[in-house]
Design a protein around this motif. Structure first.
Motif, PDB file in Angstrom:
ATOM      1  N   ARG A  20      -8.071 -28.748 -25.689  1.00  0.00           N
ATOM      2  CA  ARG A  20      -8.560 -29.992 -26.085  1.00  0.00           C
ATOM      3  C   ARG A  20      -8.766 -30.947 -25.058  1.00  0.00           C
ATOM      4  N   LEU A  21      -7.916 -31.060 -24.192  1.00  0.00           N
ATOM      5  CA  LEU A  21      -7.717 -31.780 -22.874  1.00  0.00           C
ATOM      6  C   LEU A  21      -9.028 -31.685 -22.008  1.00  0.00           C
ATOM      7  N   LYS A  22      -9.066 -30.248 -21.810  1.00  0.00           N
ATOM      8  CA  LYS A  22     -10.214 -29.613 -20.824  1.00  0.00           C
ATOM      9  C   LYS A  22     -11.470 -30.097 -21.343  1.00  0.00           C
ATOM     10  N   ARG A  42      -9.931 -43.248 -18.076  1.00  0.00           N
ATOM     11  CA  ARG A  42      -9.513 -41.929 -18.997  1.00  0.00           C
ATOM     12  C   ARG A  42      -9.863 -40.916 -18.274  1.00  0.00           C
ATOM     13  N   ILE A  43     -10.540 -40.580 -17.115  1.00  0.00           N
ATOM     14  CA  ILE A  43     -10.819 -39.438 -16.531  1.00  0.00           C
ATOM     15  C   ILE A  43      -9.410 -38.897 -15.759  1.00  0.00           C
ATOM     16  N   ARG A  44      -8.673 -39.861 -15.071  1.00  0.00           N
ATOM     17  CA  ARG A  44      -7.717 -39.977 -14.365  1.00  0.00           C
ATOM     18  C   ARG A  44      -6.325 -39.337 -15.583  1.00  0.00           C
ATOM     19  N   SER A  45      -6.372 -40.136 -16.675  1.00  0.00           N
ATOM     20  CA  SER A  45      -5.152 -40.105 -17.583  1.00  0.00           C
ATOM     21  C   SER A  45      -5.457 -38.492 -18.003  1.00  0.00           C
ATOM     22  N   ALA A  46      -6.775 -38.026 -18.252  1.00  0.00           N
ATOM     23  CA  ALA A  46      -6.853 -36.765 -18.805  1.00  0.00           C
ATOM     24  C   ALA A  46      -6.443 -35.750 -18.029  1.00  0.00           C
ATOM     25  N   ARG A  47      -6.485 -35.875 -16.730  1.00  0.00           N
ATOM     26  CA  ARG A  47      -6.204 -34.811 -15.450  1.00  0.00           C
ATOM     27  C   ARG A  47      -4.610 -34.812 -15.512  1.00  0.00           C
ATOM     28  N   ARG A  48      -4.163 -36.070 -15.315  1.00  0.00           N
ATOM     29  CA  ARG A  48      -2.567 -35.885 -15.438  1.00  0.00           C
ATOM     30  C   ARG A  48      -2.115 -35.436 -16.563  1.00  0.00           C
ATOM     31  N   ASP A  49      -2.476 -35.609 -18.037  1.00  0.00           N
ATOM     32  CA  ASP A  49      -2.167 -34.950 -19.038  1.00  0.00           C
ATOM     33  C   ASP A  49      -2.184 -33.485 -19.215  1.00  0.00           C
TER      34      ASP A  49
END
Length: 67
Positions: A20-22, A42-49
């Motif tokens: 889902r995150l990818k 949000r891009i940064r937080s998605a990458r970190r998640d």
């Protein structure tokens, strides 16, 4: 999303969350390229998640191999 919440999930649930995150990351990058991105952080937080989930999956796999 913090690591404590993720450690409570099963590997299958983590893989589903990773997929889902990818997809979300792909959509965010697409929005950025077309100039429609509203929240660039949000891009940064998605990458970190994504990295956090991969780390926990690897830890669970190593723990299972050690047992």
């Amino acid at each position: 999303m913090n690591a404590g919440e993720l450690r409570d999930k099963t590997p299958d649930q983590l893989r589903d969350e990773l997929i889902r995150l990818k997809k979300e990351n792909f959509n965010l990058r697409f929005q950025q390229a077309t100039g429609q991105l509203e929240n660039p952080a949000r891009i940064r937080s998605a990458r970190r998640d994504i990295a956090r989930i991969k780390t926990i999956l690897n830890q669970k796999a190593a723990q299972a191999a050690a047992e």
